[in-house]
Design an enzyme around this catalytic site. Structure first.
Site, PDB file in Angstrom:
ATOM      1  N   ASP A  64     -12.084   7.343  -6.590  1.00  0.00           N
ATOM      2  CA  ASP A  64     -10.823   7.775  -6.865  1.00  0.00           C
ATOM      3  C   ASP A  64      -9.823   7.178  -5.942  1.00  0.00           C
ATOM      4  OD1 ASP A  64      -8.894   9.904  -7.818  1.00  0.00           O
ATOM      5  OD2 ASP A  64      -8.932  10.809  -5.613  1.00  0.00           O
ATOM      6  N   THR A  97      -4.405   7.456 -10.387  1.00  0.00           N
ATOM      7  CA  THR A  97      -4.217   7.032  -8.940  1.00  0.00           C
ATOM      8  C   THR A  97      -4.480   5.609  -8.619  1.00  0.00           C
ATOM      9  OG1 THR A  97      -6.185   8.045  -8.220  1.00  0.00           O
ATOM     10  CG2 THR A  97      -4.424   9.165  -7.968  1.00  0.00           C
ATOM     11  N   THR A  98      -5.500   5.006  -9.193  1.00  0.00           N
ATOM     12  CA  THR A  98      -5.881   3.629  -9.197  1.00  0.00           C
ATOM     13  C   THR A  98      -4.682   2.856  -9.948  1.00  0.00           C
ATOM     14  OG1 THR A  98      -8.071   4.258  -9.001  1.00  0.00           O
ATOM     15  CG2 THR A  98      -7.781   1.851  -9.523  1.00  0.00           C
ATOM     16  N   ASP A 394      -9.808  16.035 -10.725  1.00  0.00           N
ATOM     17  CA  ASP A 394      -9.067  15.216 -11.720  1.00  0.00           C
ATOM     18  C   ASP A 394      -9.175  15.543 -13.089  1.00  0.00           C
ATOM     19  OD1 ASP A 394      -8.694  13.671  -9.442  1.00  0.00           O
ATOM     20  OD2 ASP A 394      -9.651  11.896 -10.119  1.00  0.00           O
TER      21      ASP A 394
END
Length: 560
Positions: A64, A97-98, A394
């Site tokens: 994550d 997020t990445t 998530d």
């Protein structure tokens, strides 16, 4: 002549480090690229995990982006901005997020040659903002609404979104199993936005498939006293009383002092204390409640008293669990046992205490308000269960967002390629330098499908050429990377979906971060004290008349 010499102006403290100009800007861009390289390989269904080991000896295995960025403990001031946007993406949307870190770093990487060639950063910033606005409009055009569908259809569509999110996680092998569980949990809390109404409880042991969803509340058996095992462990349609008071004999908190003239009076004081506790317990029993929960302690006297009357009790219940029981059963937490009326009591269809692995759980199911759910996670290693919890967080966030903003876009890099094609076409209609900068923005968007290919071990150049050709034909707007075959496929038809809000937020945040870093041309670093010890010594000297000592021979701390 001497009067014409200007005195030197010392503006900053001695030892202050300043760096400015083009070199500083390029240094910041390089730092951001290095940070992105740390999380680059975690993107997509074939992304690798990172094992982060901190100074306390804790190990975390995760892919994550936000979790890794937090654990990396970045010290470079410009690179910290990437950690901040990953955190904001995580709190606002929950996933991507990445993606947001990669996009921001790629925007900067594409801007770097222009900066080196002497282009003013504000020209780049202006073009990037224009391109970002156009990209967001294009996403809204391409997004498909899932509004107006029946509940079953909506469930299936939301499951697809959750499965797409989970496919890149450690629990990706069981994504269908967990996706339907997540959708049921989010639907159970209805329109309430509070994420804490979905509880996730971790129980080591068993397999992932042993995890289950309770449409109600489940929490671990609390600390219990003698008499607890004599209490009934299952009720049908019980009344539930929630308290925030202690039900045990306690010494006075206010340091009360009682002076006795006659030893016989001592017994009357003891009796008065016992009468107070018995009066409280009697009122709880008379309320008709069969389950008594309290945030504070329920002592051994009360436990035995309730056991004798076939009532279940649990003390020291965690505050968040008590709140979820209140939301599910319709009970109101009481701070007194006086005048307990039926309206403040809750109810549920079934209450039972069940063994889960090595733990015992109190489970409330069939709750009338039904505005809460609990997922009980099973698994082998603790690190594995921790990562499963982050993955489910998530997925829960994504499903909540998809229910609120019910538009989805194709995943697998399809939407990125389509926006890239659209911006390239637009760039050709512009005269001037701006054409090059918008082209650079369009090229940067291709980092997502390229990285998906690299992480899966495919030839990125070959796949990207196929995608460019397909999107340029005007019929392949939904085509993205096919992770299974190494070719291209219709992401929409293959149910690789993500909520449009994820992409919108990611492009917005990444553009903001890139523009912010491009607008910085100087970094000023204030000097720290040589050591914490030296500083402490300086303070001690000052406290003991350090300045006076300096006057008598300069043996005090050196002035800076």
């Amino acid at each position: 002549m001497a009067s014409m010499l200007q005195p030197q102006i010392i503006l900053l403290k001695e030892g202050t480090d300043t760096a400015q100009g083009k070199g500083q800007l390029i240094s910041n861009i390089n730092a951001c690229t290095a940070v992105a390289d740390a999380v680059r390989t975690t993107l997509g269904p074939r992304g690798m995990d990172k094992l982060v080991h901190d100074e306390k000896g804790n190990t975390t295995i995760s892919n994550d982006g936000a979790t890794i960025m937090n654990l990396l403990d970045i010290v470079h001031p410009a690179a910290k901005i990437l950690a901040d946007i990953a955190r904001s993406q995580d709190s606002e949307v929950g996933d991507g997020t990445t993606t947001v870190v990669l996009l921001a770093a790629e925007f900067l990487k594409e801007a770097k040659p222009f900066v080196e060639d002497g282009v003013h950063p504000h020209n780049l910033i202006r073009s990037y903002r224009t391109a970002s606005t156009m990209a967001l409009k294009k996403i809204e055009e391409l997004a498909v609404s899932i509004e107006g569908k029946s509940l079953d259809e909506k469930k299936q569509l939301l499951s697809k979104c959750a499965a797409t999110t989970l496919s890149s996680k450690l629990i990706g092998g069981e994504k269908e199993f967990f996706a339907s569980m997540v959708v049921d949990a989010v639907i159970a809390i209805g329109n309430d936005d509070r994420l804490n109404l979905i509880g996730i409880k971790k129980v080591p042991g068993g397999t992932m498939r042993d995890s289950f969803l309770v449409k109600g509340v489940a929490f671990k058996k609390t600390f219990s006293y003698a008499g607890f095992e004599q209490q009934p462990k299952k009720f049908l349609s019980p009344k539930i009383l929630l308290l925030n008071i202690e039900l045990e004999l306690k010494s006075e908190k206010e340091n009360a002092e009682i002076r006795l003239s006659d030893p016989l009076q001592y017994q009357s004081i003891v009796d008065a204390e016992w009468n107070i506790i018995y009066d409280k317990l009697d009122k709880c029993v008379k309320s008709g409640a069969k389950i008594v929960l309290s945030r504070l302690a329920i002592g051994d006297l009360a436990t035995q008293y309730f056991a004798d009357r076939d009532i279940f009790c649990a003390g020291r219940v965690a505050e968040e669990d008590l709140k979820r029981v209140a939301a599910a059963t319709g009970a109101a937490v009481q701070t007194t046992v006086n005048n307990i009326i039926d309206e403040v009591l809750g109810s549920c269809e079934v209450f039972e205490e069940r063994q889960v692995g090595n733990e015992r759980f109190n489970i409330f199911s069939g709750c009338p308000s039904g505005q809460t759910a609990t997922i009980v996670l099973r698994g082998g290693a603790d690190q594995f269960i921790e990562e499963a919890e982050r993955s489910l967080h998530d997925a829960i966030m994504i499903v909540r967002r998809a229910m609120k903003n019910s538009t989805v876009v194709p995943g697998g890099g399809a939407i990125d390629m389509e926006i890239s094609k659209y911006l390239r076409q637009h760039a050709r209609t512009i005269a001037g330098k701006s054409q090059l900068f918008i082209n650079a923005f369009a090229k940067a968007l291709e980092v997502i499908p390229r990285q998906l290919c690299d992480n899966a071990g495919f030839d990125a150049t070959d796949v990207l050429n196929k995608l460019r050709q397909k999107h340029a034909s005007g019929e392949g707007a939904n085509y993205g990377v096919d992770i299974n075959t190494g070719g291209i496929a219709d992401s929409f038809a293959n149910f690789v979906w993500e909520p449009a809000v994820v992409k919108i937020n990611a492009i917005n945040a990444a553009t903001e971060a890139a523009c912010l870093i491009l607008s910085v041309d100087e970094t000023v670093k204030n000097p720290k004290s040589e050591s914490a010890q030296g500083e402490a010594a300086a303070n001690a000297m000052a406290g003991r008349g350090g300045p006076a000592m300096r006057g008598r021979g300069g043996r005090g701390m050196r002035r800076r």
